[in-house]
Scaffold this motif. Structure first.
Motif, PDB file in Angstrom:
ATOM      1  N   PRO A   1       0.815  -1.229   0.000  1.00 25.13           N
ATOM      2  CA  PRO A   1       0.000   0.000   0.000  1.00 25.13           C
ATOM      3  C   PRO A   1       0.840   1.268   0.000  1.00 25.13           C
ATOM      4  N   ASP A   2       2.123   1.175   0.389  1.00 23.31           N
ATOM      5  CA  ASP A   2       2.976   2.359   0.425  1.00 23.31           C
ATOM      6  C   ASP A   2       3.744   2.566  -0.871  1.00 23.31           C
ATOM      7  N   ALA A   3       3.713   1.562  -1.767  1.00 18.21           N
ATOM      8  CA  ALA A   3       4.439   1.692  -3.034  1.00 18.21           C
ATOM      9  C   ALA A   3       3.718   2.692  -3.940  1.00 18.21           C
ATOM     10  N   ALA A   4       4.503   3.376  -4.779  1.00 22.91           N
ATOM     11  CA  ALA A   4       3.930   4.396  -5.666  1.00 22.91           C
ATOM     12  C   ALA A   4       3.094   3.749  -6.762  1.00 22.91           C
ATOM     13  N   ALA A   5       2.006   4.390  -7.125  1.00 24.97           N
ATOM     14  CA  ALA A   5       1.140   3.932  -8.210  1.00 24.97           C
ATOM     15  C   ALA A   5       0.781   5.145  -9.061  1.00 24.97           C
ATOM     16  N   TRP A   6       0.340   4.870 -10.297  1.00 25.03           N
ATOM     17  CA  TRP A   6       0.049   5.963 -11.221  1.00 25.03           C
ATOM     18  C   TRP A   6      -1.288   5.739 -11.906  1.00 25.03           C
ATOM     19  N   PHE A   7      -1.934   6.840 -12.214  1.00 22.87           N
ATOM     20  CA  PHE A   7      -3.170   6.816 -12.990  1.00 22.87           C
ATOM     21  C   PHE A   7      -3.039   7.831 -14.117  1.00 22.87           C
ATOM     22  N   LYS A   8      -3.200   7.355 -15.365  1.00 24.75           N
ATOM     23  CA  LYS A   8      -3.115   8.245 -16.525  1.00 24.75           C
ATOM     24  C   LYS A   8      -4.521   8.540 -17.025  1.00 24.75           C
ATOM     25  N   PHE A   9      -4.795   9.810 -17.187  1.00 24.47           N
ATOM     26  CA  PHE A   9      -6.103  10.194 -17.718  1.00 24.47           C
ATOM     27  C   PHE A   9      -6.226   9.693 -19.161  1.00 24.47           C
ATOM     28  N   PRO A  10      -7.315   9.039 -19.468  1.00 26.47           N
ATOM     29  CA  PRO A  10      -7.429   8.446 -20.818  1.00 26.47           C
ATOM     30  C   PRO A  10      -7.553   9.484 -21.932  1.00 26.47           C
ATOM     31  N   GLN A  11      -8.006  10.675 -21.612  1.00 27.57           N
ATOM     32  CA  GLN A  11      -8.173  11.717 -22.627  1.00 27.57           C
ATOM     33  C   GLN A  11      -7.223  12.888 -22.344  1.00 27.57           C
ATOM     34  N   GLN A  12      -6.755  13.493 -23.417  1.00 36.85           N
ATOM     35  CA  GLN A  12      -5.865  14.642 -23.278  1.00 36.85           C
ATOM     36  C   GLN A  12      -6.637  15.884 -22.829  1.00 36.85           C
ATOM     37  N   PHE A  13      -5.870  16.851 -22.350  1.00 36.85           N
ATOM     38  CA  PHE A  13      -6.445  18.135 -21.933  1.00 36.85           C
ATOM     39  C   PHE A  13      -6.185  19.158 -23.044  1.00 36.85           C
TER      40      PHE A  13
ATOM     41  N   GLN B   1      -9.016  37.005 -28.312  1.00 37.85           N
ATOM     42  CA  GLN B   1      -9.053  36.163 -29.504  1.00 37.85           C
ATOM     43  C   GLN B   1      -8.234  34.873 -29.265  1.00 37.85           C
ATOM     44  N   LEU B   2      -8.745  33.792 -29.853  1.00 34.78           N
ATOM     45  CA  LEU B   2      -8.044  32.508 -29.723  1.00 34.78           C
ATOM     46  C   LEU B   2      -6.740  32.564 -30.504  1.00 34.78           C
ATOM     47  N   ASP B   3      -5.648  32.417 -29.793  1.00 35.48           N
ATOM     48  CA  ASP B   3      -4.330  32.466 -30.427  1.00 35.48           C
ATOM     49  C   ASP B   3      -3.788  31.073 -30.725  1.00 35.48           C
ATOM     50  N   SER B   4      -3.958  30.138 -29.746  1.00 36.09           N
ATOM     51  CA  SER B   4      -3.463  28.761 -29.923  1.00 36.09           C
ATOM     52  C   SER B   4      -4.177  27.845 -28.926  1.00 36.09           C
ATOM     53  N   THR B   5      -3.889  26.571 -29.043  1.00 32.84           N
ATOM     54  CA  THR B   5      -4.476  25.574 -28.132  1.00 32.84           C
ATOM     55  C   THR B   5      -3.360  24.688 -27.587  1.00 32.84           C
ATOM     56  N   MET B   6      -3.308  24.559 -26.270  1.00 35.00           N
ATOM     57  CA  MET B   6      -2.328  23.682 -25.641  1.00 35.00           C
ATOM     58  C   MET B   6      -2.941  22.273 -25.488  1.00 35.00           C
ATOM     59  N   VAL B   7      -2.133  21.267 -25.766  1.00 31.29           N
ATOM     60  CA  VAL B   7      -2.563  19.861 -25.651  1.00 31.29           C
ATOM     61  C   VAL B   7      -1.623  19.181 -24.658  1.00 31.29           C
ATOM     62  N   LEU B   8      -2.195  18.631 -23.577  1.00 33.59           N
ATOM     63  CA  LEU B   8      -1.377  17.998 -22.536  1.00 33.59           C
ATOM     64  C   LEU B   8      -1.928  16.601 -22.202  1.00 33.59           C
ATOM     65  N   SER B   9      -1.010  15.681 -21.901  1.00 32.61           N
ATOM     66  CA  SER B   9      -1.345  14.360 -21.353  1.00 32.61           C
ATOM     67  C   SER B   9      -0.815  14.309 -19.930  1.00 32.61           C
ATOM     68  N   LEU B  10      -1.723  14.092 -18.972  1.00 26.82           N
ATOM     69  CA  LEU B  10      -1.358  14.139 -17.555  1.00 26.82           C
ATOM     70  C   LEU B  10      -1.592  12.796 -16.880  1.00 26.82           C
ATOM     71  N   SER B  11      -0.749  12.527 -15.865  1.00 25.43           N
ATOM     72  CA  SER B  11      -0.894  11.334 -15.025  1.00 25.43           C
ATOM     73  C   SER B  11      -0.785  11.750 -13.570  1.00 25.43           C
ATOM     74  N   VAL B  12      -1.406  10.973 -12.722  1.00 23.93           N
ATOM     75  CA  VAL B  12      -1.421  11.246 -11.288  1.00 23.93           C
ATOM     76  C   VAL B  12      -0.574  10.201 -10.579  1.00 23.93           C
ATOM     77  N   GLU B  13       0.275  10.660  -9.661  1.00 24.85           N
ATOM     78  CA  GLU B  13       1.072   9.741  -8.836  1.00 24.85           C
ATOM     79  C   GLU B  13       0.527   9.763  -7.412  1.00 24.85           C
ATOM     80  N   MET B  14       0.398   8.542  -6.837  1.00 28.86           N
ATOM     81  CA  MET B  14      -0.148   8.431  -5.473  1.00 28.86           C
ATOM     82  C   MET B  14       0.311   7.113  -4.873  1.00 28.86           C
ATOM     83  N   PRO B  15       0.158   6.923  -3.537  1.00 30.66           N
ATOM     84  CA  PRO B  15       0.442   5.617  -2.938  1.00 30.66           C
ATOM     85  C   PRO B  15      -0.548   4.568  -3.447  1.00 30.66           C
ATOM     86  N   GLY B  16      -0.112   3.308  -3.427  1.00 29.53           N
ATOM     87  CA  GLY B  16      -0.977   2.244  -3.915  1.00 29.53           C
ATOM     88  C   GLY B  16      -2.301   2.168  -3.172  1.00 29.53           C
ATOM     89  N   ALA B  17      -2.291   2.525  -1.894  1.00 34.02           N
ATOM     90  CA  ALA B  17      -3.519   2.456  -1.102  1.00 34.02           C
ATOM     91  C   ALA B  17      -4.569   3.456  -1.572  1.00 34.02           C
TER      92      ALA B  17
END
Length: 206
Positions: A99-111, A120-136
């Motif tokens: 339960p104390d080991a690191a675990a990750w969750f990746k969002f299935p859709q980009q931001f 005025q709209l100048d550009s669009t940023m595209v990001l892929s993010l993941s969350v790090e947390m304890p296994g518990a």
């Protein structure tokens, strides 16, 4: 005298026949006795042979059966011992997650973050993010995926409106500042979250 001769001959013939019958009867009795004795001796031999024949294989079978039984018992014992050992090692102890080991969750859709200048709209940023947390905390993060995505999207919009994606947005100081802000937003939803990882980041010009 002539009248007595036939009588004498008949008497002699009778006596001779009786004697011959006694002799034949005695010979038959002896032969029967010899036959019974021979049968008895033959029967005894067969009985002994049969007894020896059954006795030897029985001993042989017992001799073969004993090692086979011991081998089966040993194999059964080893099999159960190994199964129990494997079950104890991999089934419960080895397979349990830390339960104390690191675990990750990746969002299935980009931001997708719009960047505006002068309204005025100048550009669009595209990001892929993941969350790090304890296994518990894995189940908790999965359960709050929608709220986490909303919190991170709001913070990314704030970053876009404050110039975080202007100029060299890939520099380490800029990324560190943005990630610190994202971690703070995520921890408001799930306090166990320890970090936000940026997998991909790109800017699409208008």
């Amino acid at each position: 005298m002539r009248k007595l001769i036939p009588v004498i001959l008949a008497l002699l013939a009778f006596l001779g026949g009786a004697a011959a019958g006694d002799m034949l009867k005695g010979g038959g009795t002896e032969e029967a006795a010899h036959g019974e004795a021979a049968d008895a001796g033959h029967g005894g031999s067969e009985a002994e042979t049969a007894q020896d024949g059954h006795g030897a294989p029985a001993e042989g079978d017992a001799a073969h059966a004993a090692p086979a039984k011991d081998a089966a018992a040993s194999s059964t014992s080893d099999g159960h011992g190994k199964a129990e050992s494997d079950h104890g090692a991999g089934g419960h102890g080895g397979g349990a997650a830390d339960p104390d080991a690191a675990a990750w969750f990746k969002f299935p859709q980009q931001f997708f973050i719009p960047v505006l200048h002068g309204g005025q709209l100048d550009s669009t940023m595209v990001l892929s993010l993941s969350v790090e947390m304890p296994g518990a905390a894995t189940e908790k993060v999965y359960a709050h995926e929608i709220k986490l995505r909303d919190a991170l999207l709001r913070q990314l919009l704030i970053q876009a409106n404050t110039g975080a994606f202007d100029g060299n947005f890939t520099s380490e100081p800029q990324l560190r500042k943005m990630r610190t802000a994202l971690v703070g937003a995520a921890q408001e939803v799930v306090p166990e979250i320890t970090d936000i990882l940026v997998g991909d980041i790109a800017r699409q010009e208008r």
